[in-house]
Design an enzyme around this catalytic site. Structure first.
Site, short mmCIF file in Angstrom:
data_model
loop_
_atom_site.label_atom_id
_atom_site.label_comp_id
_atom_site.label_asym_id
_atom_site.label_seq_id
_atom_site.Cartn_x
_atom_site.Cartn_y
_atom_site.Cartn_z
N ASP A 69 -22.12 -45.14 36.01
CA ASP A 69 -20.92 -44.42 36.48
C ASP A 69 -19.70 -45.31 36.30
OD1 ASP A 69 -22.43 -42.27 37.33
OD2 ASP A 69 -22.34 -42.77 39.46
N GLN B 257 -13.07 -41.97 31.81
CA GLN B 257 -12.22 -41.16 32.70
C GLN B 257 -10.94 -40.74 31.97
OE1 GLN B 257 -12.14 -44.59 35.10
NE2 GLN B 257 -13.23 -43.68 36.83
N ARG C 190 -20.53 -39.73 29.23
CA ARG C 190 -20.11 -38.65 30.14
C ARG C 190 -18.58 -38.73 30.24
NH1 ARG C 190 -21.65 -40.03 35.87
NH2 ARG C 190 -23.76 -39.51 35.23
N GLY D 98 -11.78 -38.26 36.35
CA GLY D 98 -11.54 -39.52 37.06
C GLY D 98 -11.30 -39.23 38.53
N HIS E 297 -15.97 -29.20 36.81
CA HIS E 297 -16.15 -27.84 37.35
C HIS E 297 -14.97 -26.97 36.95
CE1 HIS E 297 -17.74 -30.94 40.12
NE2 HIS E 297 -18.82 -30.21 40.01
N ARG F 279 -16.26 -37.17 51.32
CA ARG F 279 -15.33 -37.14 50.17
C ARG F 279 -15.37 -35.79 49.46
NH1 ARG F 279 -17.02 -42.50 49.52
NH2 ARG F 279 -18.44 -41.98 47.83
#
Ligand code: FDA
Length: 304
Positions: free
Chosen positions: A132, A161, A182, A186, A225, A286
Site C-alpha cells: 500500500d 496515488q 494499483r 490518494g 468507487h 476513518r
C-alpha cells in the site's frame, strides 16, 4: 453539520478512552460490514464467502506506524501466516500491507528485511503481495524498496496515488519493471507543494495515469468507487482493445456493494479489499468520517 460529524469521528478514531469503550461494548458487531474480524481465521471465512460470489480479494492486516521492532516483526509474521492460510485453503486472495506496519519508521533496513521474509514465503506459496502507499513522506522509500523487491520477486505490486505531482513520472520510471500497479486517488492530507489540491485535477491525473499504465501493457488495478472513473476506464479499454485480463476494479469491503456486483455481472474482474485485525477501530472511524452516512450501517449492525 457533515463537517462537524467528520471532525468528531476523526477525533474519536484517535481517542484512546473511546477506543477501549467501543471495543469493550461491542462496536465490532457494527464494524463487521467493513472489517472481516480480528483474526486471520475470521478473515478466511469472509474471504471464502466473497470468493463464492465471484469476487477476488486482497486482505490487509490492520496496523500502521509501528515504532517497536518486536511489533514490526510480529506484523510481518502475521502476513506470513495469512499467506500460508490463503494457500492451504486455496482462497482467491492476495495480501496488501503497509511498510510502516513492518518497520519502515524504524529504518528502511527493518522494512526490507521483513519484506524479504514475507516475499520468500509469498513466492513459495504463489500469493501476490501489494505494498500500500502511505503518506508522501514515505513515498520515496516505498518506491525505492519496491524497485529492489521487484527485481527479486515477480509477485509484488505497489500503489500510485493520482493526487501526487510525481505520480506521472513514477509511472514512466517504473515501466521498465513491467509492474502490476494499483492506481488510487490518494487518501492522506498532503501539502499543495506535492499534491493537487483540487478534486478536478486529481481526477484528470487519475484518468491520465490509468491510460498510460494500460497502454504500456501493464496490469492495472483501478481502485475507486467513483462512477466517473469507472465509466471512463470501461470506455477507454473498449476503445483501445485492452483485454479484461489486463486490468481489474478494486473496491473496499462493504462500500458501493451494488456497484461491485454490477461490474462483476458485466464480466469485469473485481477485487475486494478486506481489512482484518485487532486495530479495526481506527479504520472503521476513518471510513465513517469519509462518508458519515456509513454511521447508519454500523448502528444497524450493532442492534442486529
Ligand atoms: P471519491 O472519494 O471521489 O468517492 C466516489 C464515491 O464513492 C463517493 O461519492 C461515494 O459515493 C463513494 N464512496 C467513497 N468512499 C466511501 C465510503 N467510505 N463510504 C461509502 N461510500 C464511499 N489510498 C492510498 O493513499 N493508498 C493506498 O494504498 C490505497 N489503497 C486503496 C485500495 C483500494 C482497494 C481502494 C478502493 C482505495 C484505496 N485507497 C488508497 C484509498 C483511495 O486513495 C481513496 O481515498 C478512496 O478510494 C476514495 O476515493 P474514490 O476513488 O473512491 O473516490
Amino acid at each position: 453539520m457533515e463537517k462537524v460529524m467528520k471532525k468528531s469521528l476523526l477525533f474519536l478514531s484517535e481517542n484512546a478512552f473511546f477506543t477501549k469503550i467501543a471495543k469493550k461494548y461491542g462496536l465490532q458487531y457494527g464494524a463487521s460490514r467493513f472489517v472481516a474480524g480480528e483474526t486471520i481465521h475470521h478473515a478466511t471465512k469472509v474471504i471464502k464467502s466473497i470468493n463464492e460470489k465471484g469476487f477476488k480479494v486482497t486482505i490487509d492486516h490492520l496496523g500502521e506506524f509501528v515504532e517497536d521492532r518486536l511489533e514490526a516483526d510480529e506484523n510481518a509474521d502475521e502476513c506470513i501466516v495469512a499467506i500460508k492460510e490463503i494457500a492451504s485453503k486455496e482462497l482467491d486472495s492476495q495480501v496488501s500491507l503497509k511498510l510502516t506496519s513492518i518497520g519502515l519508521d524504524i529504518s528502511e533496513k527493518v522494512a526490507l528485511d521483513n519484506m524479504n521474509r514475507i516475499m520468500k514465503v509469498a513466492e513459495e506459496y504463489k500469493v501476490f503481495v501489494t505494498i500500500d502507499m502511505e503518506s508522501y513522506s514515505r513515498c520515496h522509500s516505498t518506491i525505492e524498496l519496491y524497485k529492489k523487491l521487484k527485481s527479486r520477486y515477480e509477485n509484488i505490486g505497489t500503489v500510485i496515488q493520482a493526487y501526487l505531482h510525481r505520480s506521472e513520472s513514477d509511472i514512466v520510471e517504473l515501466n521498465s519493471l513491467s509492474p502490476n500497479l494499483r492506481l488510487v486517488k490518494g487518501a492522506y492530507k498532503e501539502s499543495h507543494y506535492v499534491a493537487f489540491p483540487k478534486k478536478k485535477d486529481v481526477d484528470d491525473n487519475f484518468q491520465k495515469i490509468i491510460c498510460m499504465h494500460l497502454l504500456n501493457g501493464n496490469f492495472t488495478a483501478i481502485a475507486s468507487h467513483d462512477d466517473r472513473i469507472i465509466d471512463f476506464t470501461k470506455t477507454f479499454v473498449q476503445n483501445n482493445n485492452i483485454p479484461k485480463e489486463q486490468f481489474e476494479f478494486q473496491m473496499l469491503y462493504g462500500i458501493c456493494k451494488e456497484r461491485q456486483q454490477q461490474l462483476l455481472e458485466e464480466g469485469y474482474q473485481v477485487r475486494v479489499y478486506l481489512p482484518y485485525g485487532k486495530d479495526w477501530y481506527g479504520y472503521l472511524m476513518r471510513r465513517m468520517a469519509e462518508r458519515p452516512a456509513n454511521v447508519q450501517f454500523v448502528l444497524k449492525g450493532m442492534f442486529k
